[in-house]
Design a protein around this motif. Sequence first.
Motif, PDB file in Angstrom:
ATOM      1  N   SER A 144       0.841  -1.198   0.000  1.00  0.00           N
ATOM      2  CA  SER A 144       0.000   0.000   0.000  1.00  0.00           C
ATOM      3  C   SER A 144       0.875   1.246   0.000  1.00  0.00           C
ATOM      4  O   SER A 144       2.091   1.181   0.240  1.00  0.00           O
ATOM      5  N   SER A 145       0.251   2.398  -0.240  1.00  0.00           N
ATOM      6  CA  SER A 145       0.982   3.666  -0.252  1.00  0.00           C
ATOM      7  C   SER A 145       1.673   3.912   1.081  1.00  0.00           C
ATOM      8  O   SER A 145       2.837   4.330   1.131  1.00  0.00           O
ATOM      9  N   THR A 146       0.973   3.630   2.180  1.00  0.00           N
ATOM     10  CA  THR A 146       1.542   3.874   3.514  1.00  0.00           C
ATOM     11  C   THR A 146       2.764   3.004   3.758  1.00  0.00           C
ATOM     12  O   THR A 146       3.793   3.477   4.256  1.00  0.00           O
ATOM     13  N   LEU A 147       2.678   1.732   3.404  1.00  0.00           N
ATOM     14  CA  LEU A 147       3.809   0.832   3.615  1.00  0.00           C
ATOM     15  C   LEU A 147       5.005   1.217   2.748  1.00  0.00           C
ATOM     16  O   LEU A 147       6.162   1.092   3.182  1.00  0.00           O
ATOM     17  N   ILE A 148       4.731   1.711   1.556  1.00  0.00           N
ATOM     18  CA  ILE A 148       5.830   2.149   0.692  1.00  0.00           C
ATOM     19  C   ILE A 148       6.506   3.378   1.282  1.00  0.00           C
ATOM     20  O   ILE A 148       7.740   3.495   1.307  1.00  0.00           O
ATOM     21  N   GLU A 149       5.688   4.310   1.781  1.00  0.00           N
ATOM     22  CA  GLU A 149       6.247   5.536   2.354  1.00  0.00           C
ATOM     23  C   GLU A 149       7.097   5.250   3.584  1.00  0.00           C
ATOM     24  O   GLU A 149       8.121   5.910   3.804  1.00  0.00           O
ATOM     25  N   THR A 150       6.696   4.290   4.382  1.00  0.00           N
ATOM     26  CA  THR A 150       7.401   4.021   5.640  1.00  0.00           C
ATOM     27  C   THR A 150       8.555   3.033   5.487  1.00  0.00           C
ATOM     28  O   THR A 150       9.436   2.987   6.357  1.00  0.00           O
ATOM     29  N   TYR A 180       6.777   5.774  -6.999  1.00  0.00           N
ATOM     30  CA  TYR A 180       6.090   7.008  -7.383  1.00  0.00           C
ATOM     31  C   TYR A 180       4.655   6.717  -7.817  1.00  0.00           C
ATOM     32  O   TYR A 180       3.722   7.437  -7.463  1.00  0.00           O
ATOM     33  N   ALA A 181       4.476   5.651  -8.580  1.00  0.00           N
ATOM     34  CA  ALA A 181       3.152   5.341  -9.127  1.00  0.00           C
ATOM     35  C   ALA A 181       2.140   4.968  -8.050  1.00  0.00           C
ATOM     36  O   ALA A 181       0.930   5.144  -8.250  1.00  0.00           O
ATOM     37  N   LYS A 182       2.591   4.480  -6.879  1.00  0.00           N
ATOM     38  CA  LYS A 182       1.661   4.000  -5.851  1.00  0.00           C
ATOM     39  C   LYS A 182       1.539   4.927  -4.651  1.00  0.00           C
ATOM     40  O   LYS A 182       0.647   4.746  -3.816  1.00  0.00           O
ATOM     41  N   ILE A 183       2.417   5.913  -4.561  1.00  0.00           N
ATOM     42  CA  ILE A 183       2.383   6.831  -3.415  1.00  0.00           C
ATOM     43  C   ILE A 183       1.354   7.925  -3.661  1.00  0.00           C
ATOM     44  O   ILE A 183       1.231   8.463  -4.764  1.00  0.00           O
ATOM     45  N   SER A 184       0.637   8.280  -2.614  1.00  0.00           N
ATOM     46  CA  SER A 184      -0.399   9.310  -2.723  1.00  0.00           C
ATOM     47  C   SER A 184       0.088  10.691  -2.309  1.00  0.00           C
ATOM     48  O   SER A 184      -0.492  11.705  -2.702  1.00  0.00           O
ATOM     49  N   SER A 185       1.138  10.766  -1.521  1.00  0.00           N
ATOM     50  CA  SER A 185       1.638  12.053  -1.032  1.00  0.00           C
ATOM     51  C   SER A 185       2.349  12.809  -2.152  1.00  0.00           C
ATOM     52  O   SER A 185       3.333  12.326  -2.716  1.00  0.00           O
ATOM     53  N   ARG A 189       6.146  12.306  -3.801  1.00  0.00           N
ATOM     54  CA  ARG A 189       6.234  12.095  -5.256  1.00  0.00           C
ATOM     55  C   ARG A 189       7.174  13.118  -5.886  1.00  0.00           C
ATOM     56  O   ARG A 189       7.996  12.792  -6.752  1.00  0.00           O
ATOM     57  N   SER A 190       7.050  14.379  -5.451  1.00  0.00           N
ATOM     58  CA  SER A 190       7.912  15.433  -5.979  1.00  0.00           C
ATOM     59  C   SER A 190       9.378  15.168  -5.628  1.00  0.00           C
ATOM     60  O   SER A 190      10.278  15.386  -6.453  1.00  0.00           O
ATOM     61  N   GLU A 191       9.602  14.675  -4.409  1.00  0.00           N
ATOM     62  CA  GLU A 191      10.967  14.366  -3.993  1.00  0.00           C
ATOM     63  C   GLU A 191      11.563  13.238  -4.835  1.00  0.00           C
ATOM     64  O   GLU A 191      12.722  13.314  -5.266  1.00  0.00           O
ATOM     65  N   LEU A 192      10.785  12.193  -5.082  1.00  0.00           N
ATOM     66  CA  LEU A 192      11.278  11.078  -5.885  1.00  0.00           C
ATOM     67  C   LEU A 192      11.574  11.516  -7.318  1.00  0.00           C
ATOM     68  O   LEU A 192      12.589  11.123  -7.908  1.00  0.00           O
ATOM     69  N   LYS A 193      10.675  12.340  -7.868  1.00  0.00           N
ATOM     70  CA  LYS A 193      10.891  12.837  -9.235  1.00  0.00           C
ATOM     71  C   LYS A 193      12.177  13.642  -9.320  1.00  0.00           C
ATOM     72  O   LYS A 193      12.990  13.480 -10.250  1.00  0.00           O
ATOM     73  N   SER A 194      12.391  14.503  -8.331  1.00  0.00           N
ATOM     74  CA  SER A 194      13.591  15.342  -8.331  1.00  0.00           C
ATOM     75  C   SER A 194      14.856  14.498  -8.222  1.00  0.00           C
ATOM     76  O   SER A 194      15.877  14.793  -8.868  1.00  0.00           O
ATOM     77  N   ARG A 195      14.806  13.460  -7.411  1.00  0.00           N
ATOM     78  CA  ARG A 195      15.977  12.588  -7.269  1.00  0.00           C
ATOM     79  C   ARG A 195      16.336  11.939  -8.606  1.00  0.00           C
ATOM     80  O   ARG A 195      17.508  11.838  -8.977  1.00  0.00           O
TER      81      ARG A 195
END
Length: 682
Positions: A144-150, A180-185, A189-195
Amino acid sequence: MSVDAESIESLMQAITGLSFSEEEISKNYEKIPPYLRLYEVETAEKLRVVRTLPVVASNLGPSKVKDVLIPKIDELITAAINNGEDELLLEVCRQLGTFPHLMGSANNIVNLVPPLGRVLSSVEEVVVGEAAADALIKVVAELSSTLIETNCVPLIKTVFDDDLYCSSRRAGCRLIVPCYAKISSNDIRSELKSRLINAANQEEEILLVREAAVTQLGLLAQSASKDRAEILASLVTLSNDNHRDIRAASVRSLLDLVKLYGEKELESTVYPVLERYAEDSHRNTRQNFAAHIAEFQTVFNKIGKQLGPLFIRLWEDNEPEVRRASAKNLVAFADACSKDTLNSQLVPKLKEHLVNEHDDRVRREIIAETARLLTKIRKEDSTELVKTVVSLITESGSAGAKQAVFDHLKDILAVTPPADLKNTIIPSLMKLYSDQNWRVRLGVVKNLPELMSAVDEAQISGTLVPAYISWLKDSASEIRDSAAQALGRVVKDHKSLTDGIAKSASLAALATEGNYQFRKVWITCAVELMDKGAASCIPVLVPQLMKLSSDKVPNVRLAVVKALVRLATHFDANIIKKDIISPLVELSKDEDADVRFYAEEAVSKQIYNKHVKDAKPVPRSAAGGGGDAKSSSASSFGAASAASGSQKSSTSGSAAKPASPADKKAAATAGAGKSGGKDLKK
C-alpha cells in the motif's frame, strides 16, 4: 508442491547451516553437525539449498515464513555479504522475488524489504544489485501507499544520500518509478521525481547511474502527468549531453514520453531532437534512433509529419550497424509511414541499396525485409524488386547475399508470375549448378522443387532431373541427401517420370561406386523412388538393392535393411519371394549387431515373415567393389573415390561395427569431418 514435514525440517537446517559466520565456525566447529557444515561445500551445493526457498515457504505458510524463514534468510544474507559470496546473494534475491504471492497480506510481504534493501545497499556487484531491485519491484507492487512511504522511500533516500556503491544508486533508480506510481503524497512524489531527474542530469554522477536514471524518465512521465513538461525539457537537454551513452539512452525515454503528447509539442520541440539524433556524432545514438524510428513515425502520424528523410539518412549512414538497424525496421517503418512516402521515397532507395550495399550483414537484412515488403507495395514495384533480388543470385559475388535470397525465396516466389518463374528465376538458379560455395548449391537444391508447378514435364525431365542426379555425386552429404529427397518429390508429382529416372545409367552407376557413401546415396534415392513414385520402378530397383545386402561395409547393409523396413508395404509376394526374402534372412544372421537388429525387425513383419520358409542360402559376394575404404576424418573425396568400396575401422582390422544405429550414422560420415556439409572434397 507438497513436501513432508521431515524434509522441510532438513531444508531449514540446511538454510541455517549456510548462515554460520566465520567466528561461529571457529568457536563451535566440533559442535556443528557435519550435515550443517555447508560453508565447506561447493557453491553449487549452496545454490541448490537456496533454490528450495520457495518450496519451504509454500509449505510453511505465510505466518511461519514471516516469523521463522525470513529471519533465517536475513542471517544467510548477512553471512553471504560478510564472506563476499555474490553468486549466493544473486540466487537469494531471485528466489525472494517469488515470495510475495506466498506471504499473504501486504503486512507480511513488507518484511522482505529490509533483507533485500541490505543487499541493494551493501553489494558492489551490479548484477546482484539489479536482482535485488527486480525483487523489490515485485514487492512494491503488492504494498500500500503507507507501507511504501514508511519502508521503501527511506531505502531510496539511503541509497542516494549515503556514499554507497554506484551499483546501489543504479539499481535504486529503478525503484523510484514503481514507488512514485503508488504513493499518494504529493510531497514525496515530488521528492522522488527530483531525485531521478537530478541523477540523470548531474555530470559529476557515475555514468552507469546517469544512464539508468535517463532510461527511467520516460516511464516516470507516464505516471507524472503534471510534471511531463519538466521531464520533456530534461530529455531535450539530455539529447544534447556531452556523453554519447546518455544521448543514446535518451532515445527510448523520449519515445515513451512523446506517445503522451499532443500536436504542438511534437512539431516544435520533439522533431528538432529527432533531427539531432539522426545527425549525432556517435553511431550508438544513431543506431538507437534507427531501431525506434518506426515507433516515432507512428506517433508523428498524429500531425501528419513524415520521417522518411530521417529514415533514409540513417539508411545511408557510413556505419554498417546503423544501416543494419534501419534495414531491420524497413517493413515496420513502411507500415507506419504514408503510402506516398513508401512508393516515392523508400521503394526507389530499396532497389538502390539491394544492388549497392557492400556489407553482407546489412544486405541480408535488406533482402529479408524486401521479401516481407513485396505484398505491401504496388504490383509494378514488386515485379521490379523481384528481378533485382533474383539478379543477386547470379550477379553478386557474395555467397551471403545468395544464401539470404534462398532463405526467403518462398516469399519471393509467392508474388512472382509463372512466366517469370520459368523465364527468369529457374535459369538464374541453374547458373549456380556448380557454385563453389556448398551452401549456395544447397540453396539451389532445396528451392528448385518450389518451382516445379511453374514448368512443364518436358523441362523437368530435360533440365531438373539431370541436375538432381548430378547432385547425388556432390561432395557435401547434405546436398546429396537433399537431391535424393527432391527426386522423390519429383516422382510424387510426376509419376510418369519414375521409370526414366530408375533406369538412368548415371543413377545406376552410383550403386557400384567405389566409395560406400555413394552406394548409400543410391539406396536413399531408390527408397524415395519406390516410396513416392510409380510402382513399375520396383522390379527395376529391387534386384540392385538386394545385391547391396552383401556389401562389405556394414553401413551400406544397414541402409538396405532400413529400406526394407520402410518399403515393406510396397512389395508384392512375387518380389519378396524372388528377390528379397533370402538376402533378408541372411542379414538377420549378419556379423554386425545393428544390421541383425533391423533385419530381425523386418523379418518379424508379417509381409516378410510368411515367406521365411522359402528363403535359400545366399553366398556372400563382394558387392560394392573390392578393397576397403579407409575411415579417416582427413580423407578427401578423391582419395575416398580411388580407394575401394568397404569401410574398415580406424582402430581395428575388422569391418566397422558401431555400437548403435546412431553411432553407425556418425561412422558413415567419419570421413566428412564436421564442416557442416563439406564431407567430400573434389
